[in-house]
Design an enzyme around this catalytic site. Sequence first.
Site, short mmCIF file in Angstrom:
data_model
loop_
_atom_site.label_atom_id
_atom_site.label_comp_id
_atom_site.label_asym_id
_atom_site.label_seq_id
_atom_site.Cartn_x
_atom_site.Cartn_y
_atom_site.Cartn_z
N ASP A 38 0.82 -1.21 0.00
CA ASP A 38 0.00 0.00 0.00
C ASP A 38 0.85 1.26 0.00
OD1 ASP A 38 -2.32 -1.41 -0.04
OD2 ASP A 38 -2.49 -1.49 2.14
N LEU A 84 -14.07 -22.87 -32.12
CA LEU A 84 -13.56 -24.24 -32.22
C LEU A 84 -14.67 -25.19 -32.60
CD1 LEU A 84 -11.43 -24.48 -28.95
CD2 LEU A 84 -10.56 -24.45 -31.29
N GLU A 117 -5.39 -28.63 -23.15
CA GLU A 117 -5.63 -27.59 -22.15
C GLU A 117 -7.05 -27.70 -21.63
OE1 GLU A 117 -5.03 -23.90 -24.24
OE2 GLU A 117 -3.14 -24.60 -25.08
N LYS A 119 -10.63 -26.43 -21.05
CA LYS A 119 -11.41 -25.41 -21.76
C LYS A 119 -12.12 -24.57 -20.70
CE LYS A 119 -14.56 -24.74 -25.62
NZ LYS A 119 -15.40 -23.70 -25.05
N ASP A 121 -14.43 -21.99 -18.91
CA ASP A 121 -15.78 -21.55 -19.22
C ASP A 121 -15.96 -20.09 -18.80
OD1 ASP A 121 -18.30 -21.64 -20.14
OD2 ASP A 121 -19.12 -22.87 -18.52
N TYR A 229 -4.23 -18.35 -23.51
CA TYR A 229 -4.08 -19.65 -24.17
C TYR A 229 -3.64 -19.61 -25.63
CZ TYR A 229 -8.88 -18.46 -25.52
OH TYR A 229 -9.98 -17.83 -25.99
N LYS A 293 -4.94 -29.26 -29.16
CA LYS A 293 -4.29 -28.51 -30.24
C LYS A 293 -3.09 -29.28 -30.76
CE LYS A 293 -5.59 -24.26 -27.87
NZ LYS A 293 -5.20 -23.09 -27.09
N LYS A 317 -15.78 -31.57 -25.39
CA LYS A 317 -16.57 -31.05 -24.29
C LYS A 317 -17.01 -32.13 -23.31
CE LYS A 317 -19.11 -27.54 -25.15
NZ LYS A 317 -19.30 -26.11 -24.97
N CYS A 411 -43.14 -14.59 7.46
CA CYS A 411 -41.96 -15.46 7.54
C CYS A 411 -42.40 -16.87 7.92
CB CYS A 411 -40.97 -14.92 8.57
SG CYS A 411 -39.62 -16.08 8.88
N CYS A 414 -40.90 -17.56 11.69
CA CYS A 414 -41.24 -16.85 12.92
C CYS A 414 -42.56 -16.09 12.80
CB CYS A 414 -40.12 -15.89 13.33
SG CYS A 414 -39.97 -14.47 12.25
N CYS A 429 -37.20 -11.40 6.02
CA CYS A 429 -37.73 -11.37 7.37
C CYS A 429 -36.76 -10.49 8.15
CB CYS A 429 -37.77 -12.79 7.95
SG CYS A 429 -37.95 -12.79 9.73
N CYS A 434 -35.50 -14.29 14.73
CA CYS A 434 -36.10 -15.36 13.93
C CYS A 434 -35.23 -16.61 14.05
CB CYS A 434 -36.21 -14.91 12.48
SG CYS A 434 -36.70 -16.23 11.36
S1 IVH Z 1 -8.19 -21.89 -28.28
C1 IVH Z 1 -8.61 -20.91 -32.69
N1 IVH Z 1 -7.97 -22.67 -25.76
O1 IVH Z 1 -13.42 -21.66 -26.25
C2 IVH Z 1 -8.54 -21.43 -31.32
N2 IVH Z 1 -10.01 -21.66 -26.45
O2 IVH Z 1 -15.01 -22.47 -28.75
C3 IVH Z 1 -9.19 -20.55 -30.37
N3 IVH Z 1 -11.65 -21.41 -24.65
O3 IVH Z 1 -13.63 -18.64 -28.01
C4 IVH Z 1 -9.49 -21.04 -29.07
N4 IVH Z 1 -10.44 -22.29 -23.05
O4 IVH Z 1 -13.28 -18.52 -25.49
C5 IVH Z 1 -8.76 -22.11 -26.70
N5 IVH Z 1 -7.63 -23.37 -23.56
C6 IVH Z 1 -8.41 -22.80 -24.49
C7 IVH Z 1 -9.71 -22.33 -24.19
C8 IVH Z 1 -10.49 -21.77 -25.21
C9 IVH Z 1 -11.60 -21.73 -23.36
C10 IVH Z 1 -12.84 -20.79 -25.33
C11 IVH Z 1 -12.51 -19.54 -26.07
C12 IVH Z 1 -12.99 -19.74 -27.48
C13 IVH Z 1 -13.92 -20.90 -27.34
C14 IVH Z 1 -13.89 -21.70 -28.62
#
Ligand code: IVH
Length: 672
Positions: A38, A84, A117, A119, A121, A229, A293, A317, A411, A414, A429, A434
């Site tokens: 800080d 993808l 990797e 994926k 979300d 990524y 990949k 997926k 409620c 209570c 409430c 309560c």
């Molecule tokens: S590579 C051309 N790596 O998934 C390759 N995408 O359906 C581009 N995502 O829009 C994506 N984790 O938002 C890649 N380890 C990962 C990822 C990833 C999540 C998402 C990303 C992309 C979507 C593709």
Amino acid sequence: MDTQAAEARIKELYTLIERHNILYYRDDAPEVSDAVYDELFRELQLLEERFPTLARPESPTRRIGAQPRESFSQIRHRIPMLSLENTLTEKEIVEFNDRIKRYLSLTDDQELVYFCEPKMDGLAVELVYEEGVFSEGSTRGDGFIGEDVSANVRTIKPLPLRLTIDPPPHRVEVRGEVYLALKDFQQLNAEREEAGEQPFANPRNAAAGSLRQLDSRVTAKRPLSLFCYGPGEIDGYEFVSQQNFLDTIAQWGLPVNQLSRKVSGVGGVLAYYREMATMRESLDYEIDGVVVKVDSFALQRELGEKSRSPRWAIAFKFPPRQATTLVEDIVPQVGRTGVITPVAHLKPVEVSGVIVSRATLHNWEELAKKDIRIGDTVLIERAGDVIPAVVKAFSEKRDGSERTLPMPEYCPECGSKVTKLPGEVAIRCLELSCPAQIREAISHFASRNAMDIEGLGDKYGEELVKLNLVTTVADLYTLNRDDFMRFERMGDKLAGNLLNAIENSKKRELSRFIFALGIRNVGEHTAKILAGAFGSIENLAKATEAELLSLREIGPQVAQNIIEYFANPRNREILQSMIHAGVQPISEEKRLGGKFAGMNFVFTGTLTQFTRDEAKRIVENEGGHATGSVSRKTDFVVAGTEAGSKLTKARELGVPVISETEFLELLGVCRT
Ligand code: IVH
């Protein structure tokens, strides 16, 4: 100080603050206290006030957000952000591999090297660094044109504002995923429910909603995270493979997911997928599959892309965590802060390995909007929350016998009249005595991450309130054997265990105690910060607003809640009685003398002798840190089975790797 000296010092401060940011947020291994941080931060703020021309957009002071804007401007991606191809089946992965091998004219016995990797979300962003300085952040948009969310991206704590490479490449574009960790999502939603606001449906929506805020000061308050990524356009550096790319950008300070790794052939991909499908349950962020990949960039170029997605990658997926079941009842439930939530009682159903019998409907507005009725067949989803949510009802399955549940006027616990505060979606409430609120407060106080009073659980907590034996958490410490013996089916031994558990809780860490009090918006993480800064509950109770606000991560709302909590005479009385009864939280500072004081551990692979949480707790109890990534600072990597890239990294850096048993031995040896 003249302008030149100020400029030099400002530059130095950028470097220092950025370094501490990376250690704090990415490595979980701070080297300096919050107070020291800080001080650096304030020094920079003051310098920028005195020399406004030197205040640059990449300054760490900009992380706290800028003035709201009317709308986002657009940014054209120099290289389109593709999506993808998705699959859910092993068969399609085999086909993907066959297709690529054919395209590259590989023979049957030649295995391709893939990089796998998790994926994430969340939502995709592109980050631009010019001459090593963060200059622009944008959303994916339609893949060609995205929105300029630079001011918001700048507030993401794990994002370095400068790359730690000298000299930097002219221009670096990286793509990554912005996400919200599960804990942060749950806390954000809990806060929203407490504040009577509509909670987010899942962590992804919460992350997207936070990043697309026109007021970046709102974004700054949301604990967004980031994993990078992939490359965009890079000018001034050559990468040869995905592994090489991720290793390099990690060294430049960009956060990358440590669970990513190279595998061989389709067999390796399938094994990785299964491993992640299991690990998914214990991760503290949501993943919805794995991305596979082709590792070599030369081969990626050779394979090229189709119109919307590359040929060299595929998303494998996980099946959605959804299920269809019957709503047997809808019950109003009163929470710790008095908010009344409609909860669906369901015919038990399995959702990806977990039996679900309850689902939340969040509030009455949502219930009406989704039109969920008792007797409905519904779709439920586990989406980052502890309790799954009802997605929708299948109205076509109704036979006319379904019933709606009107918003309660009183409620259910209570009987006092419920209130809907202006501007809120929640009903509450407001009666402090309560029983439901007392019960919830006790259940929170005794829970594992708070005072960890084993066995007290919901069942006995409820009984205690029902029998009027406790009306505040302080009453727990006045209970005796006879009190427990009034319960049905209570034996001498069980009563003894419960009393022991209560007794043992008197000496928990201070941070747990602070968390256990249930101060609004003070989650585990905030409690740790407070414990570290104040060292005792007495000091915290005396803290001024200015002192609280001087701490990193404590905002005005939380500061206010803490002040209000300790100003309330009722709370003071509860605290006094607990202290009087012998509750003596241990300041974490004392742990400076712990067995692992100042040591950094990284746990990797599947652990069998203890959970990751337990491991973390052991290490922290002994004054050490359990961090997420291996660096030169790591003292030990504790490897379970199937340990991956962290193990490789440890070997590369020469960090000692030990087994779980050796870890326990180390604890034992250090103990003597
Ligand atoms: S590579 C051309 N790596 O998934 C390759 N995408 O359906 C581009 N995502 O829009 C994506 N984790 O938002 C890649 N380890 C990962 C990822 C990833 C999540 C998402 C990303 C992309 C979507 C593709």
